[in-house]
Enzyme design. Structure first.
Site, mmCIF file in Angstrom:
data_model
loop_
_atom_site.group_PDB
_atom_site.id
_atom_site.type_symbol
_atom_site.label_atom_id
_atom_site.label_comp_id
_atom_site.label_asym_id
_atom_site.label_seq_id
_atom_site.Cartn_x
_atom_site.Cartn_y
_atom_site.Cartn_z
ATOM 1 N N ASP A 231 31.990 2.447 -24.769
ATOM 2 C CA ASP A 231 32.247 2.161 -23.358
ATOM 3 C C ASP A 231 33.305 1.066 -23.197
ATOM 4 O OD1 ASP A 231 31.240 2.539 -20.565
ATOM 5 O OD2 ASP A 231 30.719 0.426 -20.768
ATOM 6 N N GLU A 283 30.345 4.710 -44.413
ATOM 7 C CA GLU A 283 29.240 4.571 -45.374
ATOM 8 C C GLU A 283 28.200 5.676 -45.163
ATOM 9 O OE1 GLU A 283 27.348 0.734 -45.082
ATOM 10 O OE2 GLU A 283 29.292 -0.280 -44.930
HETATM 11 C C1 BGC Z 1 31.085 3.566 -17.604
HETATM 12 C C2 BGC Z 1 30.587 3.299 -16.229
HETATM 13 C C3 BGC Z 1 30.030 1.891 -16.205
HETATM 14 C C4 BGC Z 1 31.051 0.889 -16.725
HETATM 15 C C5 BGC Z 1 30.436 -0.422 -17.036
HETATM 16 C C6 BGC Z 1 32.236 2.592 -17.658
HETATM 17 O O1 BGC Z 1 33.248 2.864 -18.372
HETATM 18 O O2 BGC Z 1 31.497 4.876 -17.802
HETATM 19 O O3 BGC Z 1 29.645 4.222 -15.810
HETATM 20 O O4 BGC Z 1 29.689 1.556 -14.909
HETATM 21 O O5 BGC Z 1 31.651 1.345 -17.897
HETATM 22 O O6 BGC Z 1 29.668 -0.334 -18.194
#
Ligand code: BGC
Length: 575
Positions: A231, A283
Protein backbone atom coordinates in the site's frame (compact mmCIF):
# COMPACT_ATOMS: atom_id res chain seq x y z
CA UNK A 1 8.43 7.44 -26.86
CA UNK A 2 9.85 5.99 -30.08
CA UNK A 3 9.04 2.51 -31.34
CA UNK A 4 9.95 0.52 -34.44
CA UNK A 5 7.29 0.28 -37.12
CA UNK A 6 7.15 -3.00 -38.98
CA UNK A 7 4.69 -4.46 -41.43
CA UNK A 8 3.81 -8.12 -41.03
CA UNK A 9 2.40 -10.31 -43.71
CA UNK A 10 -0.09 -11.89 -41.33
CA UNK A 11 -2.76 -13.08 -43.69
CA UNK A 12 -5.47 -12.16 -44.02
CA UNK A 13 -4.77 -8.95 -42.03
CA UNK A 14 -3.10 -6.50 -44.37
CA UNK A 15 -2.85 -3.57 -42.01
CA UNK A 16 0.55 -2.16 -41.16
CA UNK A 17 1.46 -3.27 -37.65
CA UNK A 18 3.52 -1.28 -35.16
CA UNK A 19 5.33 -3.72 -32.94
CA UNK A 20 5.60 -2.64 -29.32
CA UNK A 21 6.19 -5.83 -27.39
CA UNK A 22 7.37 -9.32 -28.28
CA UNK A 23 6.00 -12.49 -26.73
CA UNK A 24 7.99 -13.72 -23.77
CA UNK A 25 8.29 -17.04 -22.00
CA UNK A 26 10.26 -15.53 -19.09
CA UNK A 27 9.54 -17.59 -15.96
CA UNK A 28 7.13 -16.35 -13.31
CA UNK A 29 3.42 -17.08 -12.92
CA UNK A 30 2.82 -13.46 -12.04
CA UNK A 31 3.96 -12.12 -15.40
CA UNK A 32 0.74 -13.13 -17.13
CA UNK A 33 -1.56 -13.77 -14.16
CA UNK A 34 -5.15 -12.75 -13.58
CA UNK A 35 -5.37 -11.57 -9.98
CA UNK A 36 -8.76 -10.99 -8.39
CA UNK A 37 -9.06 -8.41 -5.64
CA UNK A 38 -11.26 -9.46 -2.75
CA UNK A 39 -12.47 -6.64 -0.52
CA UNK A 40 -13.29 -8.81 2.51
CA UNK A 41 -15.91 -6.67 4.23
CA UNK A 42 -18.03 -6.67 1.06
CA UNK A 43 -17.41 -10.14 -0.34
CA UNK A 44 -19.59 -12.56 1.65
CA UNK A 45 -20.94 -12.38 5.21
CA UNK A 46 -21.13 -15.89 6.60
CA UNK A 47 -21.55 -15.09 10.31
CA UNK A 48 -24.50 -12.76 9.76
CA UNK A 49 -23.11 -9.57 11.30
CA UNK A 50 -23.58 -7.53 8.11
CA UNK A 51 -19.84 -7.47 7.29
CA UNK A 52 -18.03 -9.92 5.03
CA UNK A 53 -15.58 -12.34 6.65
CA UNK A 54 -12.80 -14.82 5.90
CA UNK A 55 -15.13 -17.80 6.25
CA UNK A 56 -17.33 -16.16 3.60
CA UNK A 57 -14.36 -15.92 1.25
CA UNK A 58 -13.49 -19.58 1.84
CA UNK A 59 -17.09 -20.60 1.18
CA UNK A 60 -17.23 -18.82 -2.18
CA UNK A 61 -13.66 -19.44 -3.32
CA UNK A 62 -14.75 -22.22 -5.72
CA UNK A 63 -16.57 -19.54 -7.75
CA UNK A 64 -13.30 -17.68 -8.22
CA UNK A 65 -11.45 -20.88 -9.10
CA UNK A 66 -14.25 -21.56 -11.58
CA UNK A 67 -13.65 -18.11 -13.09
CA UNK A 68 -10.08 -19.34 -13.60
CA UNK A 69 -8.19 -16.62 -11.74
CA UNK A 70 -4.59 -17.34 -10.77
CA UNK A 71 -4.63 -15.55 -7.45
CA UNK A 72 -6.75 -13.57 -5.07
CA UNK A 73 -5.45 -10.42 -3.42
CA UNK A 74 -7.12 -9.86 -0.06
CA UNK A 75 -7.50 -6.24 1.02
CA UNK A 76 -6.66 -5.80 4.74
CA UNK A 77 -8.33 -8.17 7.20
CA UNK A 78 -5.89 -7.48 10.03
CA UNK A 79 -6.77 -6.23 13.50
CA UNK A 80 -7.95 -2.67 13.07
CA UNK A 81 -10.36 -0.10 14.50
CA UNK A 82 -11.64 0.16 10.89
CA UNK A 83 -11.37 3.93 10.67
CA UNK A 84 -10.16 3.47 7.08
CA UNK A 85 -11.77 0.11 6.31
CA UNK A 86 -8.79 -1.85 7.65
CA UNK A 87 -6.02 0.30 6.12
CA UNK A 88 -5.47 1.41 9.73
CA UNK A 89 -3.82 -1.69 11.18
CA UNK A 90 -3.40 -2.12 14.92
CA UNK A 91 -1.85 -5.62 14.74
CA UNK A 92 -0.24 -6.77 11.50
CA UNK A 93 -0.02 -10.38 12.63
CA UNK A 94 -3.58 -11.02 13.68
CA UNK A 95 -7.03 -11.13 12.10
CA UNK A 96 -9.64 -8.58 13.11
CA UNK A 97 -12.51 -10.29 14.95
CA UNK A 98 -15.04 -8.90 12.44
CA UNK A 99 -13.30 -11.02 9.80
CA UNK A 100 -12.56 -14.09 11.94
CA UNK A 101 -9.40 -15.60 13.37
CA UNK A 102 -5.98 -16.78 12.27
CA UNK A 103 -7.48 -20.25 12.12
CA UNK A 104 -10.04 -18.97 9.61
CA UNK A 105 -7.15 -17.60 7.57
CA UNK A 106 -5.38 -20.97 7.65
CA UNK A 107 -8.59 -22.68 6.52
CA UNK A 108 -8.89 -20.14 3.67
CA UNK A 109 -5.27 -20.86 2.67
CA UNK A 110 -5.92 -24.61 2.68
CA UNK A 111 -8.96 -24.20 0.46
CA UNK A 112 -7.04 -21.89 -1.87
CA UNK A 113 -4.25 -24.46 -2.13
CA UNK A 114 -6.80 -27.19 -2.87
CA UNK A 115 -8.27 -25.05 -5.65
CA UNK A 116 -4.85 -24.02 -6.95
CA UNK A 117 -5.56 -20.34 -6.36
CA UNK A 118 -2.72 -18.28 -4.88
CA UNK A 119 -3.28 -15.80 -2.06
CA UNK A 120 -1.70 -12.34 -1.90
CA UNK A 121 -2.24 -10.14 1.12
CA UNK A 122 -2.19 -6.39 1.57
CA UNK A 123 0.69 -4.86 3.46
CA UNK A 124 0.21 -1.34 4.84
CA UNK A 125 3.70 -0.17 5.82
CA UNK A 126 3.40 3.60 5.48
CA UNK A 127 1.20 4.02 8.52
CA UNK A 128 -0.61 2.03 11.19
CA UNK A 129 -3.59 2.69 13.44
CA UNK A 130 -3.27 5.06 16.36
CA UNK A 131 -4.35 2.04 18.41
CA UNK A 132 -1.21 0.10 17.42
CA UNK A 133 0.84 -0.75 20.52
CA UNK A 134 3.85 1.12 19.11
CA UNK A 135 1.90 4.35 18.68
CA UNK A 136 0.34 4.05 22.11
CA UNK A 137 3.85 3.61 23.52
CA UNK A 138 4.98 6.68 21.58
CA UNK A 139 2.17 8.74 23.06
CA UNK A 140 3.13 7.66 26.56
CA UNK A 141 6.86 8.33 26.04
CA UNK A 142 8.62 11.71 26.12
CA UNK A 143 9.74 13.67 23.04
CA UNK A 144 13.00 12.40 21.48
CA UNK A 145 12.47 8.91 22.98
CA UNK A 146 13.01 5.70 20.96
CA UNK A 147 9.24 5.12 21.16
CA UNK A 148 8.47 8.48 19.54
CA UNK A 149 11.15 7.78 16.92
CA UNK A 150 9.02 4.95 15.45
CA UNK A 151 6.80 7.75 14.08
CA UNK A 152 7.28 11.26 12.71
CA UNK A 153 6.81 13.59 15.68
CA UNK A 154 7.99 17.20 15.55
CA UNK A 155 7.57 20.30 17.67
CA UNK A 156 5.13 22.83 16.29
CA UNK A 157 6.08 26.22 14.91
CA UNK A 158 4.75 29.66 15.78
CA UNK A 159 3.97 30.91 19.23
CA UNK A 160 3.87 28.04 21.76
CA UNK A 161 4.24 25.54 18.93
CA UNK A 162 0.63 26.14 17.97
CA UNK A 163 1.26 25.85 14.24
CA UNK A 164 1.94 22.54 12.48
CA UNK A 165 5.59 21.84 11.60
CA UNK A 166 4.88 22.10 7.86
CA UNK A 167 2.07 22.66 5.36
CA UNK A 168 1.46 19.09 4.23
CA UNK A 169 -2.16 18.08 3.71
CA UNK A 170 -3.90 14.75 4.24
CA UNK A 171 -5.14 12.79 1.22
CA UNK A 172 -8.49 12.60 2.93
CA UNK A 173 -8.68 16.38 3.40
CA UNK A 174 -7.43 18.68 6.16
CA UNK A 175 -3.92 18.98 7.60
CA UNK A 176 -1.54 16.02 7.67
CA UNK A 177 -0.45 16.94 11.21
CA UNK A 178 -2.19 16.41 14.52
CA UNK A 179 -1.04 17.73 17.88
CA UNK A 180 -1.06 15.46 20.87
CA UNK A 181 -1.79 16.37 24.44
CA UNK A 182 0.17 15.12 27.42
CA UNK A 183 -1.31 13.24 30.41
CA UNK A 184 -2.02 16.55 32.16
CA UNK A 185 -3.81 17.93 29.09
CA UNK A 186 -0.82 20.10 28.11
CA UNK A 187 -0.27 20.52 24.34
CA UNK A 188 2.61 18.47 22.97
CA UNK A 189 4.28 17.56 19.68
CA UNK A 190 2.66 17.05 16.28
CA UNK A 191 2.71 13.75 14.39
CA UNK A 192 2.50 13.21 10.65
CA UNK A 193 -0.37 11.34 8.99
CA UNK A 194 -0.64 11.48 5.22
CA UNK A 195 -4.08 9.92 5.57
CA UNK A 196 -6.54 10.07 8.50
CA UNK A 197 -5.41 11.42 11.86
CA UNK A 198 -5.93 7.88 13.18
CA UNK A 199 -3.21 6.65 10.75
CA UNK A 200 0.19 7.89 11.99
CA UNK A 201 3.03 7.53 9.46
CA UNK A 202 5.93 5.31 10.47
CA UNK A 203 9.44 6.74 10.50
CA UNK A 204 11.27 4.66 7.89
CA UNK A 205 14.56 6.35 8.82
CA UNK A 206 14.47 4.16 11.93
CA UNK A 207 15.95 0.63 11.56
CA UNK A 208 13.50 -0.64 14.19
CA UNK A 209 10.65 0.01 11.72
CA UNK A 210 12.46 -2.04 9.06
CA UNK A 211 12.95 -4.89 11.53
CA UNK A 212 9.27 -4.88 12.50
CA UNK A 213 8.07 -5.14 8.90
CA UNK A 214 10.55 -7.87 8.06
CA UNK A 215 8.99 -9.82 10.91
CA UNK A 216 5.52 -9.16 9.45
CA UNK A 217 6.58 -10.34 5.98
CA UNK A 218 7.94 -13.59 7.39
CA UNK A 219 4.83 -14.13 9.50
CA UNK A 220 2.57 -14.23 6.41
CA UNK A 221 5.08 -15.97 4.15
CA UNK A 222 5.31 -18.71 6.77
CA UNK A 223 1.52 -19.06 6.53
CA UNK A 224 1.79 -19.71 2.80
CA UNK A 225 0.94 -16.47 1.05
CA UNK A 226 2.29 -15.91 -2.46
CA UNK A 227 3.12 -12.28 -1.84
CA UNK A 228 2.07 -8.80 -0.92
CA UNK A 229 0.37 -5.80 -2.41
CA UNK A 230 2.27 -2.90 -0.87
CA UNK A 231 0.00 0.00 0.00
CA UNK A 232 1.19 3.53 -0.93
CA UNK A 233 4.58 2.05 -1.74
CA UNK A 234 5.94 5.41 -2.90
CA UNK A 235 5.36 7.20 0.40
CA UNK A 236 7.36 5.36 3.05
CA UNK A 237 10.46 7.56 3.06
CA UNK A 238 10.13 11.33 3.41
CA UNK A 239 12.65 13.96 2.33
CA UNK A 240 15.16 14.92 5.06
CA UNK A 241 13.96 17.86 7.11
CA UNK A 242 10.37 17.41 5.94
CA UNK A 243 10.44 20.58 3.84
CA UNK A 244 7.27 22.46 3.01
CA UNK A 245 5.71 21.61 -0.31
CA UNK A 246 4.73 24.37 -2.71
CA UNK A 247 2.85 22.09 -5.12
CA UNK A 248 -0.52 20.61 -4.40
CA UNK A 249 -0.54 20.19 -0.67
CA UNK A 250 -1.31 16.47 -0.78
CA UNK A 251 1.76 16.00 -2.96
CA UNK A 252 -0.31 15.53 -6.09
CA UNK A 253 0.50 17.29 -9.32
CA UNK A 254 -1.94 18.59 -11.87
CA UNK A 255 -2.08 15.29 -13.78
CA UNK A 256 -3.12 13.42 -10.67
CA UNK A 257 0.23 11.85 -9.83
CA UNK A 258 2.56 12.87 -7.07
CA UNK A 259 4.62 15.89 -8.00
CA UNK A 260 8.05 14.62 -8.89
CA UNK A 261 9.67 16.87 -6.36
CA UNK A 262 7.13 16.21 -3.60
CA UNK A 263 9.00 15.56 -0.35
CA UNK A 264 6.61 12.82 0.76
CA UNK A 265 6.85 10.59 -2.31
CA UNK A 266 9.38 8.64 -4.33
CA UNK A 267 12.46 9.36 -2.22
CA UNK A 268 15.43 7.29 -3.42
CA UNK A 269 15.86 5.40 -0.15
CA UNK A 270 12.43 3.81 -0.55
CA UNK A 271 13.93 1.45 -3.12
CA UNK A 272 16.41 0.03 -0.60
CA UNK A 273 13.46 -1.17 1.46
CA UNK A 274 12.02 -3.17 -1.42
CA UNK A 275 15.39 -4.63 -2.35
CA UNK A 276 15.67 -5.95 1.20
CA UNK A 277 12.14 -7.33 1.06
CA UNK A 278 12.76 -9.04 -2.26
CA UNK A 279 15.71 -10.86 -0.70
CA UNK A 280 13.43 -12.06 2.09
CA UNK A 281 10.80 -13.28 -0.38
CA UNK A 282 13.48 -15.08 -2.38
CA UNK A 283 14.28 -17.18 0.70
CA UNK A 284 10.77 -18.62 0.32
CA UNK A 285 11.08 -19.35 -3.41
CA UNK A 286 10.99 -17.48 -6.69
CA UNK A 287 7.20 -17.58 -6.86
CA UNK A 288 6.56 -15.05 -4.05
CA UNK A 289 5.84 -11.56 -5.31
CA UNK A 290 5.63 -7.91 -4.35
CA UNK A 291 3.27 -5.56 -6.15
CA UNK A 292 3.64 -1.81 -5.65
CA UNK A 293 0.68 0.44 -5.22
CA UNK A 294 2.79 3.39 -6.32
CA UNK A 295 0.87 6.32 -7.72
CA UNK A 296 3.69 7.59 -9.92
CA UNK A 297 3.91 8.31 -13.61
CA UNK A 298 5.07 5.75 -16.15
CA UNK A 299 8.77 6.41 -16.57
CA UNK A 300 9.16 6.37 -12.79
CA UNK A 301 7.00 3.29 -12.33
CA UNK A 302 9.79 1.25 -13.91
CA UNK A 303 12.01 2.12 -10.93
CA UNK A 304 9.76 0.09 -8.67
CA UNK A 305 10.11 -3.08 -10.74
CA UNK A 306 13.81 -3.25 -11.49
CA UNK A 307 15.09 -6.84 -11.37
CA UNK A 308 16.06 -6.68 -7.69
CA UNK A 309 12.97 -4.81 -6.49
CA UNK A 310 9.26 -5.49 -6.80
CA UNK A 311 7.78 -7.86 -9.36
CA UNK A 312 4.82 -5.77 -10.40
CA UNK A 313 3.38 -2.30 -9.96
CA UNK A 314 -0.20 -1.20 -10.46
CA UNK A 315 -0.70 0.65 -13.69
CA UNK A 316 -2.82 3.61 -12.61
CA UNK A 317 -2.07 5.59 -15.79
CA UNK A 318 -3.96 2.82 -17.64
CA UNK A 319 -6.92 3.07 -15.26
CA UNK A 320 -6.97 6.85 -15.59
CA UNK A 321 -6.84 6.75 -19.41
CA UNK A 322 -10.53 5.79 -19.38
CA UNK A 323 -11.91 5.34 -22.88
CA UNK A 324 -9.81 8.01 -24.53
CA UNK A 325 -8.26 6.10 -27.45
CA UNK A 326 -5.25 8.43 -27.78
CA UNK A 327 -4.44 8.22 -24.08
CA UNK A 328 -5.01 4.47 -24.05
CA UNK A 329 -2.70 3.90 -26.96
CA UNK A 330 -0.06 6.17 -25.43
CA UNK A 331 -0.27 4.54 -22.01
CA UNK A 332 -0.15 0.99 -23.38
CA UNK A 333 2.79 1.79 -25.65
CA UNK A 334 4.67 3.60 -22.89
CA UNK A 335 3.90 0.95 -20.27
CA UNK A 336 5.18 -1.91 -22.36
CA UNK A 337 8.19 0.07 -23.57
CA UNK A 338 9.42 1.37 -20.22
CA UNK A 339 8.71 -1.88 -18.41
CA UNK A 340 10.40 -3.95 -21.13
CA UNK A 341 13.41 -1.79 -20.39
CA UNK A 342 13.69 -3.33 -16.92
CA UNK A 343 12.43 -6.79 -17.86
CA UNK A 344 9.17 -6.38 -15.93
CA UNK A 345 5.66 -7.22 -17.14
CA UNK A 346 3.00 -4.57 -17.24
CA UNK A 347 -0.12 -4.84 -15.15
CA UNK A 348 -3.56 -3.64 -16.22
CA UNK A 349 -6.44 -2.61 -14.02
CA UNK A 350 -9.79 -0.88 -14.52
CA UNK A 351 -11.37 -0.89 -11.06
CA UNK A 352 -10.47 -1.22 -7.40
CA UNK A 353 -11.78 -0.24 -3.96
CA UNK A 354 -10.64 3.38 -4.33
CA UNK A 355 -12.24 4.43 -7.62
CA UNK A 356 -15.73 4.55 -9.09
CA UNK A 357 -16.33 1.17 -10.78
CA UNK A 358 -15.74 1.23 -14.51
CA UNK A 359 -19.33 0.17 -15.24
CA UNK A 360 -20.33 3.51 -13.68
CA UNK A 361 -17.43 5.65 -14.90
CA UNK A 362 -18.15 4.67 -18.49
CA UNK A 363 -21.88 5.38 -18.18
CA UNK A 364 -21.42 9.08 -18.93
CA UNK A 365 -21.02 10.75 -22.27
CA UNK A 366 -19.59 13.93 -20.80
CA UNK A 367 -17.54 14.26 -17.65
CA UNK A 368 -18.06 11.54 -15.10
CA UNK A 369 -17.20 11.61 -11.41
CA UNK A 370 -13.76 12.53 -10.15
CA UNK A 371 -11.90 9.44 -8.93
CA UNK A 372 -12.17 8.99 -5.21
CA UNK A 373 -15.18 11.28 -4.96
CA UNK A 374 -17.98 8.86 -5.70
CA UNK A 375 -21.46 9.52 -7.06
CA UNK A 376 -24.26 10.68 -4.77
CA UNK A 377 -28.05 10.76 -5.16
CA UNK A 378 -27.93 14.45 -6.15
CA UNK A 379 -25.28 13.95 -8.85
CA UNK A 380 -25.99 13.19 -12.51
CA UNK A 381 -26.51 9.43 -12.63
CA UNK A 382 -24.64 7.14 -15.02
CA UNK A 383 -26.53 5.40 -17.81
CA UNK A 384 -26.16 1.88 -16.46
CA UNK A 385 -26.77 0.02 -19.74
CA UNK A 386 -24.27 2.18 -21.58
CA UNK A 387 -21.81 1.85 -18.71
CA UNK A 388 -22.08 -1.92 -18.57
CA UNK A 389 -21.77 -2.29 -22.33
CA UNK A 390 -18.66 -0.13 -22.44
CA UNK A 391 -17.27 -1.80 -19.32
CA UNK A 392 -17.50 -5.18 -21.06
CA UNK A 393 -15.73 -3.72 -24.09
CA UNK A 394 -13.00 -2.15 -21.96
CA UNK A 395 -12.47 -5.37 -19.98
CA UNK A 396 -12.22 -7.39 -23.16
CA UNK A 397 -9.75 -4.87 -24.54
CA UNK A 398 -7.71 -5.11 -21.32
CA UNK A 399 -7.78 -8.89 -21.00
CA UNK A 400 -6.26 -9.31 -24.45
CA UNK A 401 -3.15 -7.35 -23.44
CA UNK A 402 0.12 -9.08 -22.60
CA UNK A 403 0.99 -8.83 -18.91
CA UNK A 404 -0.90 -9.36 -15.66
CA UNK A 405 -4.49 -8.21 -15.17
CA UNK A 406 -6.11 -7.21 -11.89
CA UNK A 407 -9.87 -7.62 -11.48
CA UNK A 408 -11.89 -6.04 -8.69
CA UNK A 409 -14.60 -8.16 -7.09
CA UNK A 410 -17.96 -7.66 -8.78
CA UNK A 411 -16.63 -6.35 -12.06
CA UNK A 412 -17.27 -9.81 -13.51
CA UNK A 413 -20.94 -9.11 -12.72
CA UNK A 414 -20.81 -5.68 -14.35
CA UNK A 415 -21.72 -4.07 -11.03
CA UNK A 416 -22.10 -0.29 -10.97
CA UNK A 417 -21.36 1.85 -7.91
CA UNK A 418 -24.01 2.24 -5.24
CA UNK A 419 -25.10 5.85 -5.75
CA UNK A 420 -27.88 6.23 -3.19
CA UNK A 421 -25.96 5.66 0.03
CA UNK A 422 -27.31 8.01 2.71
CA UNK A 423 -24.72 10.24 4.39
CA UNK A 424 -25.18 8.63 7.81
CA UNK A 425 -24.13 5.23 6.44
CA UNK A 426 -21.03 6.48 4.64
CA UNK A 427 -17.84 5.25 6.26
CA UNK A 428 -14.99 6.50 4.09
CA UNK A 429 -13.07 9.04 6.22
CA UNK A 430 -12.95 11.33 3.17
CA UNK A 431 -16.67 12.03 3.69
CA UNK A 432 -16.31 13.14 7.32
CA UNK A 433 -12.98 14.94 6.87
CA UNK A 434 -14.40 17.12 4.09
CA UNK A 435 -17.74 17.75 5.79
CA UNK A 436 -19.47 15.70 3.10
CA UNK A 437 -18.08 17.81 0.27
CA UNK A 438 -16.30 14.75 -1.14
CA UNK A 439 -18.41 11.61 -0.94
CA UNK A 440 -15.47 9.24 -0.85
CA UNK A 441 -15.18 5.65 -1.99
CA UNK A 442 -18.08 3.80 -0.36
CA UNK A 443 -19.98 3.51 -3.65
CA UNK A 444 -17.52 1.00 -5.11
CA UNK A 445 -17.41 -0.95 -1.85
CA UNK A 446 -21.08 -2.00 -1.73
CA UNK A 447 -21.42 -5.74 -0.89
CA UNK A 448 -21.74 -8.35 -3.63
CA UNK A 449 -25.04 -9.95 -4.71
CA UNK A 450 -24.61 -13.74 -4.76
CA UNK A 451 -28.09 -15.28 -4.95
CA UNK A 452 -31.08 -13.29 -6.19
CA UNK A 453 -33.74 -15.06 -4.14
CA UNK A 454 -31.95 -14.97 -0.80
CA UNK A 455 -32.01 -12.38 1.97
CA UNK A 456 -29.69 -9.47 1.15
CA UNK A 457 -29.21 -11.10 -2.27
CA UNK A 458 -27.13 -13.81 -0.64
CA UNK A 459 -24.47 -11.49 0.77
CA UNK A 460 -25.44 -12.59 4.28
CA UNK A 461 -28.48 -14.06 5.97
CA UNK A 462 -28.32 -11.97 9.14
CA UNK A 463 -27.95 -8.27 9.91
CA UNK A 464 -28.32 -5.58 7.27
CA UNK A 465 -25.16 -5.28 5.16
CA UNK A 466 -22.81 -2.50 6.28
CA UNK A 467 -23.73 -0.63 3.08
CA UNK A 468 -27.11 -1.17 1.37
CA UNK A 469 -27.24 -3.21 -1.84
CA UNK A 470 -29.24 -1.30 -4.48
CA UNK A 471 -32.41 -3.05 -5.68
CA UNK A 472 -30.91 -3.13 -9.17
CA UNK A 473 -28.31 -5.62 -7.91
CA UNK A 474 -31.01 -8.34 -7.89
CA UNK A 475 -30.86 -9.04 -11.60
CA UNK A 476 -27.07 -8.83 -11.45
CA UNK A 477 -26.74 -11.54 -8.76
CA UNK A 478 -24.19 -14.19 -9.57
CA UNK A 479 -26.66 -17.09 -9.71
CA UNK A 480 -28.95 -15.16 -12.07
CA UNK A 481 -26.04 -14.38 -14.36
CA UNK A 482 -24.63 -17.91 -14.20
CA UNK A 483 -27.90 -19.13 -15.70
CA UNK A 484 -27.96 -16.58 -18.53
CA UNK A 485 -25.64 -17.57 -21.40
CA UNK A 486 -25.00 -14.01 -22.61
CA UNK A 487 -24.52 -12.47 -19.15
CA UNK A 488 -21.59 -10.32 -18.11
CA UNK A 489 -20.39 -13.17 -15.87
CA UNK A 490 -20.39 -15.68 -18.69
CA UNK A 491 -18.55 -13.21 -20.90
CA UNK A 492 -15.84 -12.97 -18.22
CA UNK A 493 -15.66 -16.75 -18.02
CA UNK A 494 -15.23 -16.99 -21.77
CA UNK A 495 -12.65 -14.19 -21.84
CA UNK A 496 -10.57 -15.71 -19.08
CA UNK A 497 -10.72 -19.20 -20.60
CA UNK A 498 -9.70 -17.90 -24.03
CA UNK A 499 -7.01 -15.66 -22.58
CA UNK A 500 -5.46 -18.71 -20.95
CA UNK A 501 -6.00 -20.97 -23.95
CA UNK A 502 -4.37 -18.50 -26.33
CA UNK A 503 -1.68 -17.56 -23.79
CA UNK A 504 -2.45 -13.87 -24.34
CA UNK A 505 -0.86 -12.87 -21.02
CA UNK A 506 2.58 -13.97 -22.31
CA UNK A 507 1.92 -12.70 -25.80
CA UNK A 508 2.94 -9.80 -27.99
CA UNK A 509 1.44 -6.47 -28.94
CA UNK A 510 1.47 -4.69 -32.28
CA UNK A 511 -0.95 -1.89 -33.14
CA UNK A 512 -3.05 -2.68 -36.22
CA UNK A 513 -2.84 0.76 -37.74
CA UNK A 514 -5.73 0.50 -40.19
CA UNK A 515 -8.15 0.01 -37.30
CA UNK A 516 -6.64 2.62 -34.98
CA UNK A 517 -8.48 5.90 -35.44
CA UNK A 518 -9.83 8.69 -33.28
CA UNK A 519 -12.57 6.34 -32.10
CA UNK A 520 -11.25 2.79 -32.43
CA UNK A 521 -8.19 0.93 -31.33
CA UNK A 522 -6.87 -2.46 -32.43
CA UNK A 523 -3.85 -4.59 -31.66
CA UNK A 524 -2.58 -8.00 -32.58
CA UNK A 525 -1.43 -10.35 -29.83
CA UNK A 526 -0.02 -13.52 -31.43
CA UNK A 527 -2.70 -14.66 -33.82
CA UNK A 528 -5.49 -12.73 -32.09
CA UNK A 529 -6.74 -9.34 -33.23
CA UNK A 530 -8.37 -7.29 -30.47
CA UNK A 531 -10.45 -4.41 -31.74
CA UNK A 532 -12.55 -1.90 -29.78
CA UNK A 533 -15.02 0.49 -31.37
CA UNK A 534 -15.84 3.65 -29.42
CA UNK A 535 -17.40 5.43 -32.37
CA UNK A 536 -21.13 6.17 -32.37
CA UNK A 537 -21.36 4.21 -35.63
CA UNK A 538 -20.72 0.50 -36.15
CA UNK A 539 -17.40 -0.51 -37.67
CA UNK A 540 -16.78 -3.13 -40.34
CA UNK A 541 -14.62 -5.86 -38.89
CA UNK A 542 -11.49 -7.00 -40.70
CA UNK A 543 -11.31 -10.51 -42.08
CA UNK A 544 -10.79 -13.20 -39.48
CA UNK A 545 -12.91 -15.53 -37.44
CA UNK A 546 -14.65 -13.86 -34.47
CA UNK A 547 -13.71 -15.67 -31.27
CA UNK A 548 -15.68 -13.54 -28.85
CA UNK A 549 -17.43 -10.21 -28.74
CA UNK A 550 -18.38 -8.11 -25.78
CA UNK A 551 -21.91 -7.06 -26.78
CA UNK A 552 -23.38 -10.55 -26.76
CA UNK A 553 -24.63 -12.69 -29.59
CA UNK A 554 -23.03 -12.13 -32.94
CA UNK A 555 -24.75 -9.51 -35.09
CA UNK A 556 -22.89 -9.94 -38.35
CA UNK A 557 -19.43 -8.84 -39.28
CA UNK A 558 -19.81 -5.35 -37.85
CA UNK A 559 -18.65 -4.12 -34.49
CA UNK A 560 -21.31 -2.13 -32.64
CA UNK A 561 -20.63 1.17 -30.91
CA UNK A 562 -19.05 0.41 -27.52
CA UNK A 563 -18.06 -3.11 -28.47
CA UNK A 564 -14.82 -5.10 -28.51
CA UNK A 565 -14.14 -8.30 -30.45
CA UNK A 566 -11.38 -10.86 -30.48
CA UNK A 567 -10.70 -12.31 -33.91
CA UNK A 568 -8.56 -15.25 -34.87
CA UNK A 569 -6.20 -14.35 -37.70
CA UNK A 570 -4.80 -17.77 -38.54
CA UNK A 571 -8.04 -19.48 -39.41
CA UNK A 572 -7.81 -21.69 -36.31
CA UNK A 573 -8.56 -20.94 -32.66
CA UNK A 574 -11.37 -21.79 -30.34
CA UNK A 575 -15.04 -21.27 -31.09
C1 BGC B 1 -5.56 2.35 -0.20
C2 BGC B 1 -6.71 3.12 0.33
C3 BGC B 1 -6.33 3.62 1.71
C4 BGC B 1 -5.01 4.37 1.68
C5 BGC B 1 -4.45 4.57 3.04
C6 BGC B 1 -4.54 3.45 -0.35
O1 BGC B 1 -3.66 3.37 -1.26
O2 BGC B 1 -5.82 1.71 -1.40
O3 BGC B 1 -7.88 2.39 0.36
O4 BGC B 1 -7.32 4.47 2.18
O5 BGC B 1 -4.05 3.68 0.94
O6 BGC B 1 -3.96 3.37 3.54
Amino acid sequence: MSVDTVTYATPPLTSPLTLIHEASQAPGWWRSAVIYQVYPRSFRDLNGDGIGDLAGITAELPHLADLDVDAVWLSPFFKSPQRDAGYDVSDYCDVDPIFGTLLDFDILMAEANRLNVRVIVDLVPNHCSDQHVAFQAALAAPAESPERDMFIFRDGTGQDGNEPPNNWQSHFGGPARTRITGPGGQPGQWYLHLFDSSQPDFNWDNPAVHAEFERVLRFWLDRGVSGFQVDVAHALVKAPGLPGWGGRADGGSSDGFPGHEAPMFGQPAVHDIYRAWRRILAEYGADRILCAEAGVDLPRLAHWVRPDEMHQAFNFPFLHAGLDVYRLRGVITDSLTVLNGVGAPSTWVLSNHDVVRHASRFGYNGHGPRDGDGIGPADPQPDTDLGRRRAAAASMFMLGLPGAAYLYQGEELGLPDGTDIPGHLRQDPTFARTGGERLGRDGCRVPLPWRAAERHLGFGAGADPWLPLPASFGELARDAQAAAPSSHLNLYRSMLALRRGLDLGSGSLAWAEDWCSGSSLAYVNGTTLVIMNLNHEPLDLPAGRVLLRSAGPETGHRLASGETAWLCLDGGGAE
